[in-house]
Design a protein around this motif. Structure first.
Motif, PDB file in Angstrom:
ATOM      1  N   LEU A 167       0.683  -1.217   0.068  1.00  0.00           N
ATOM      2  CA  LEU A 167       0.211   0.035  -0.082  1.00  0.00           C
ATOM      3  C   LEU A 167       0.847   1.254   0.051  1.00  0.00           C
ATOM      4  O   LEU A 167       1.929   1.001   0.245  1.00  0.00           O
ATOM      5  N   THR A 168       0.295   2.364  -0.504  1.00  0.00           N
ATOM      6  CA  THR A 168       0.894   3.781  -0.350  1.00  0.00           C
ATOM      7  C   THR A 168       0.857   4.111   1.192  1.00  0.00           C
ATOM      8  O   THR A 168      -0.088   3.795   1.800  1.00  0.00           O
ATOM      9  N   PRO A 169       2.006   4.466   1.717  1.00  0.00           N
ATOM     10  CA  PRO A 169       1.910   4.620   3.048  1.00  0.00           C
ATOM     11  C   PRO A 169       1.033   5.812   3.577  1.00  0.00           C
ATOM     12  O   PRO A 169       1.049   6.674   2.767  1.00  0.00           O
ATOM     13  N   GLU A 170       0.399   5.752   4.680  1.00  0.00           N
ATOM     14  CA  GLU A 170      -0.282   6.874   4.820  1.00  0.00           C
ATOM     15  C   GLU A 170       0.233   7.950   5.844  1.00  0.00           C
ATOM     16  O   GLU A 170      -0.405   8.932   5.763  1.00  0.00           O
ATOM     17  N   ILE A 171       1.611   7.701   6.246  1.00  0.00           N
ATOM     18  CA  ILE A 171       2.208   8.455   6.879  1.00  0.00           C
ATOM     19  C   ILE A 171       2.807   9.755   6.231  1.00  0.00           C
ATOM     20  O   ILE A 171       3.196  10.773   6.762  1.00  0.00           O
ATOM     21  N   GLY A 172       3.019   9.841   4.956  1.00  0.00           N
ATOM     22  CA  GLY A 172       3.737  10.682   4.232  1.00  0.00           C
ATOM     23  C   GLY A 172       2.604  11.784   3.892  1.00  0.00           C
ATOM     24  O   GLY A 172       1.420  11.559   3.706  1.00  0.00           O
ATOM     25  N   ILE A 173       3.232  12.965   3.553  1.00  0.00           N
ATOM     26  CA  ILE A 173       2.218  14.146   3.438  1.00  0.00           C
ATOM     27  C   ILE A 173       2.129  14.086   1.767  1.00  0.00           C
ATOM     28  O   ILE A 173       0.844  14.188   1.311  1.00  0.00           O
ATOM     29  N   ALA A 174       3.032  13.753   0.977  1.00  0.00           N
ATOM     30  CA  ALA A 174       2.908  13.564  -0.460  1.00  0.00           C
ATOM     31  C   ALA A 174       2.629  11.980  -0.674  1.00  0.00           C
ATOM     32  O   ALA A 174       3.273  11.163  -0.137  1.00  0.00           O
ATOM     33  N   LYS A 175       1.598  11.776  -1.447  1.00  0.00           N
ATOM     34  CA  LYS A 175       1.551  10.253  -1.899  1.00  0.00           C
ATOM     35  C   LYS A 175       1.915  10.372  -3.128  1.00  0.00           C
ATOM     36  O   LYS A 175       2.601  11.221  -3.824  1.00  0.00           O
TER      37      LYS A 175
END
Length: 189
Positions: A167-175
């Protein structure tokens, strides 16, 4: 059923692509995100300006750093099922949330160890389409997280298969800012 090679007004169809197996002829390569050279991969000289290699406007190579380990899962179930969901940012641009589900068919202890070692890791995912020979890169901006590894014990047919979700990490500001880039090859510098 055959492929109709022409429809109204002379539009020619690519029969080989239309009749190709969907999903079953794909391999998955996982690489630690720190071993991916994003700057070199996106360099202007790494783009196909003609169609000599069959990937016009795509990447020539996905560039990896020296001594990079590539974890290759060959011919995984359906092999790889990427899901990309677009979201609109506050400034009107779009970013993409990627999710890749794949199943590893293996009874080998070494494959289990690789999956255990990757649990929670940040990786790029490279999907190789055997029918075209092209590689598709996911997680280029900030990587994908190996978020779930499950082993099903229901029934004998799936008891030795591992289902893995990236999954794309949820913790980053930018996806992720792109859908996924196509490349002709992989190069380790």
């Amino acid at each position: 059923m055959g492929c109709i090679t022409q429809i109204i007004d002379g539009v020619v169809l690519n029969c080989n692509t239309i009749n190709a197996a969907i999903g079953s002829d794909k391999d998955l390569i996982l690489v630690n995100y720190k071993d991916f050279d994003k700057a070199a991969t996106l360099a202007p000289g790494n783009r196909e300006i003609d169609d000599v290699l069959g990937n016009i406007d795509g990447l020539t190579d996905i560039i990896l750093k020296p001594l990079t380990v590539q974890y290759i899962f060959e011919g995984t179930d359906y092999s790889v099922v990427p899901t990309v969901t677009p979201e609109i940012k506050e400034d009107g641009d779009i970013w993409y949330i990627h999710q890749i589900l794949f199943t590893v068919y293996s009874k080998a202890a070494t494959d289990r160890k690789v999956l255990e070692d990757l649990d929670g890791a940040r990786v790029i995912a490279i999907v190789k389409e055997r029918s075209t020979g092209l590689y598709e890169l996911f997680g280029m901006d900030q990587g994908l997280m190996v978020s779930s590894i499950a082993r099903t014990y229901t029934g004998t047919q799936t008891s030795n298969f591992y289902q893995v979700t990236l999954l794309t990490p949820e913790i980053g500001i930018a996806k992720e800012s792109t859908l996924g880039e196509l490349a002709v090859g992989i190069q380790v510098t």
